[in-house]
Motif scaffolding. Structure first.
Motif, PDB file in Angstrom:
ATOM      1  N   LEU A  34       1.392  -2.720 -19.279  1.00 48.73           N
ATOM      2  CA  LEU A  34       1.426  -1.994 -18.015  1.00 48.73           C
ATOM      3  C   LEU A  34       1.770  -2.938 -16.878  1.00 48.73           C
ATOM      4  N   GLN A  35       1.145  -4.111 -16.836  1.00 50.83           N
ATOM      5  CA  GLN A  35       1.421  -5.084 -15.776  1.00 50.83           C
ATOM      6  C   GLN A  35       2.886  -5.518 -15.802  1.00 50.83           C
ATOM      7  N   TYR A  36       3.424  -5.738 -16.989  1.00 51.37           N
ATOM      8  CA  TYR A  36       4.831  -6.109 -17.129  1.00 51.37           C
ATOM      9  C   TYR A  36       5.728  -5.025 -16.538  1.00 51.37           C
ATOM     10  N   ARG A  37       5.439  -3.779 -16.872  1.00 52.94           N
ATOM     11  CA  ARG A  37       6.257  -2.661 -16.370  1.00 52.94           C
ATOM     12  C   ARG A  37       6.125  -2.518 -14.861  1.00 52.94           C
ATOM     13  N   LEU A  38       4.916  -2.678 -14.308  1.00 52.95           N
ATOM     14  CA  LEU A  38       4.724  -2.597 -12.859  1.00 52.95           C
ATOM     15  C   LEU A  38       5.493  -3.710 -12.144  1.00 52.95           C
ATOM     16  N   ASN A  39       5.440  -4.920 -12.714  1.00 55.54           N
ATOM     17  CA  ASN A  39       6.196  -6.032 -12.128  1.00 55.54           C
ATOM     18  C   ASN A  39       7.694  -5.727 -12.129  1.00 55.54           C
ATOM     19  N   LYS A  40       8.168  -5.110 -13.212  1.00 54.86           N
ATOM     20  CA  LYS A  40       9.580  -4.731 -13.310  1.00 54.86           C
ATOM     21  C   LYS A  40       9.924  -3.674 -12.256  1.00 54.86           C
ATOM     22  N   PHE A  41       9.036  -2.691 -12.073  1.00 56.63           N
ATOM     23  CA  PHE A  41       9.249  -1.670 -11.044  1.00 56.63           C
ATOM     24  C   PHE A  41       9.406  -2.328  -9.667  1.00 56.63           C
ATOM     25  N   GLN A  42       8.514  -3.278  -9.380  1.00 58.47           N
ATOM     26  CA  GLN A  42       8.552  -3.923  -8.075  1.00 58.47           C
ATOM     27  C   GLN A  42       9.777  -4.816  -7.929  1.00 58.47           C
ATOM     28  N   ALA A  43      10.151  -5.528  -8.966  1.00 64.29           N
ATOM     29  CA  ALA A  43      11.331  -6.398  -8.919  1.00 64.29           C
ATOM     30  C   ALA A  43      12.607  -5.588  -8.721  1.00 64.29           C
ATOM     31  N   ASN A  44      12.639  -4.375  -9.252  1.00 58.98           N
ATOM     32  CA  ASN A  44      13.813  -3.510  -9.134  1.00 58.98           C
ATOM     33  C   ASN A  44      13.716  -2.525  -7.963  1.00 58.98           C
ATOM     34  N   ASN A  45      12.727  -2.727  -7.091  1.00 56.99           N
ATOM     35  CA  ASN A  45      12.515  -1.869  -5.909  1.00 56.99           C
ATOM     36  C   ASN A  45      12.286  -0.402  -6.252  1.00 56.99           C
ATOM     37  N   ILE A  46      11.791  -0.124  -7.440  1.00 54.92           N
ATOM     38  CA  ILE A  46      11.379   1.238  -7.773  1.00 54.92           C
ATOM     39  C   ILE A  46      10.062   1.512  -7.062  1.00 54.92           C
ATOM     40  N   ILE A  47       9.167   0.520  -7.098  1.00 59.63           N
ATOM     41  CA  ILE A  47       7.948   0.550  -6.276  1.00 59.63           C
ATOM     42  C   ILE A  47       8.148  -0.507  -5.208  1.00 59.63           C
ATOM     43  N   LYS A  48       8.216  -0.067  -3.956  1.00 58.07           N
ATOM     44  CA  LYS A  48       8.434  -1.009  -2.861  1.00 58.07           C
ATOM     45  C   LYS A  48       7.120  -1.517  -2.287  1.00 58.07           C
ATOM     46  N   LYS A  49       6.130  -0.630  -2.238  1.00 55.05           N
ATOM     47  CA  LYS A  49       4.830  -1.032  -1.728  1.00 55.05           C
ATOM     48  C   LYS A  49       3.823   0.068  -2.008  1.00 55.05           C
ATOM     49  N   PHE A  50       2.581  -0.294  -1.903  1.00 56.58           N
ATOM     50  CA  PHE A  50       1.498   0.674  -1.943  1.00 56.58           C
ATOM     51  C   PHE A  50       1.034   0.827  -0.501  1.00 56.58           C
ATOM     52  N   ALA A  51       0.860   2.056  -0.057  1.00 63.04           N
ATOM     53  CA  ALA A  51       0.478   2.292   1.332  1.00 63.04           C
ATOM     54  C   ALA A  51      -0.612   3.353   1.394  1.00 63.04           C
ATOM     55  N   LEU A  52      -1.460   3.204   2.375  1.00 62.26           N
ATOM     56  CA  LEU A  52      -2.504   4.177   2.646  1.00 62.26           C
ATOM     57  C   LEU A  52      -2.109   4.937   3.895  1.00 62.26           C
ATOM     58  N   TYR A  53      -2.028   6.244   3.791  1.00 63.01           N
ATOM     59  CA  TYR A  53      -1.733   7.085   4.944  1.00 63.01           C
ATOM     60  C   TYR A  53      -3.033   7.719   5.400  1.00 63.01           C
ATOM     61  N   VAL A  54      -3.409   7.396   6.624  1.00 60.60           N
ATOM     62  CA  VAL A  54      -4.671   7.851   7.183  1.00 60.60           C
ATOM     63  C   VAL A  54      -4.392   9.009   8.138  1.00 60.60           C
ATOM     64  N   ASP A  55      -5.199  10.050   8.028  1.00 62.24           N
ATOM     65  CA  ASP A  55      -5.079  11.184   8.937  1.00 62.24           C
ATOM     66  C   ASP A  55      -5.271  10.667  10.362  1.00 62.24           C
ATOM     67  N   LYS A  56      -4.249  10.828  11.182  1.00 63.85           N
ATOM     68  CA  LYS A  56      -4.264  10.300  12.549  1.00 63.85           C
ATOM     69  C   LYS A  56      -5.345  10.922  13.421  1.00 63.85           C
ATOM     70  N   ARG A  57      -5.890  12.047  12.988  1.00 64.73           N
ATOM     71  CA  ARG A  57      -6.957  12.668  13.781  1.00 64.73           C
ATOM     72  C   ARG A  57      -8.185  11.772  13.839  1.00 64.73           C
ATOM     73  N   ILE A  58      -8.327  10.855  12.881  1.00 65.65           N
ATOM     74  CA  ILE A  58      -9.434   9.903  12.929  1.00 65.65           C
ATOM     75  C   ILE A  58      -9.347   9.077  14.203  1.00 65.65           C
ATOM     76  N   TYR A  59      -8.124   8.781  14.629  1.00 64.63           N
ATOM     77  CA  TYR A  59      -7.891   7.996  15.833  1.00 64.63           C
ATOM     78  C   TYR A  59      -7.594   8.885  17.044  1.00 64.63           C
ATOM     79  N   ASN A  60      -7.798  10.188  16.894  1.00 65.21           N
ATOM     80  CA  ASN A  60      -7.539  11.181  17.937  1.00 65.21           C
ATOM     81  C   ASN A  60      -6.065  11.169  18.381  1.00 65.21           C
ATOM     82  N   ILE A  61      -5.169  11.016  17.418  1.00 66.81           N
ATOM     83  CA  ILE A  61      -3.734  11.028  17.679  1.00 66.81           C
ATOM     84  C   ILE A  61      -3.175  12.366  17.211  1.00 66.81           C
TER      85      ILE A  61
END
Length: 148
Positions: A34-61
């Motif tokens: 699994l780690q080998y495949r994930l590294n391959k995904f990242q090297a080939n830009n299939i996975i560019k990053k992991f991101a957390l999207y937070v509901d902006k209402r927490i910040y009253n936006i």
């Protein structure tokens, strides 16, 4: 991309915080494979990053969306951009107030042309979190796969 690769991506899309051990066990492959495949995904830009999207209402936006026709695009003043087929682009806008949100959408319209659609969802739902909860959210934003 084989069937296992597709299942790995599906698993991550379902829960990006799953551990490698959980994913490898569910898929019946070794953690090393699994780690080998994930590294391959990242090297080939299939996975560019992991991101957390937070509901902006927490910040009253406040947030809203607008679609524009044509080939002109904008890069600033937006939190999301989806370029679609048939020369339609969808953008996410935000502001501290509804007036500021609408002003952002209007400014974009002046730059790239008239809106094809606008959607501003109901904004009166407030979410309150404690200082500790905000600290956890900020930690997760910097590293979404960190173990709490």
């Amino acid at each position: 991309m084989d069937e296992i690769d597709k299942r790995i991506l599906t698993s991550l899309l379902g829960d990006g915080r799953s551990t490698l051990r959980q994913i490898s066990k569910n898929l019946g492959i070794s953690p090393q494979s699994l780690q080998y495949r994930l590294n391959k995904f990242q090297a080939n830009n299939i996975i560019k990053k992991f991101a957390l999207y937070v509901d902006k209402r927490i910040y009253n936006i406040k947030s809203g969306f607008a679609a524009f026709s044509g080939l002109n695009t904008i890069e600033t003043g937006i939190f999301a951009k989806i370029l679609c087929l048939e020369e339609i682009s969808l953008y996410g806008f935000q502001g501290k107030t509804l007036d500021e949100l609408r002003a952002s959408i209007d400014a974009a319209s002046e730059k790239i042309g008239p809106k094809a659609m606008e959607y501003i969802p109901e904004q009166n739902i407030n979410i309150t979190v404690s200082g500790n909860e905000l600290a956890i959210i900020e930690s997760l934003k910097s590293n979404p796969r960190i173990l709490i």
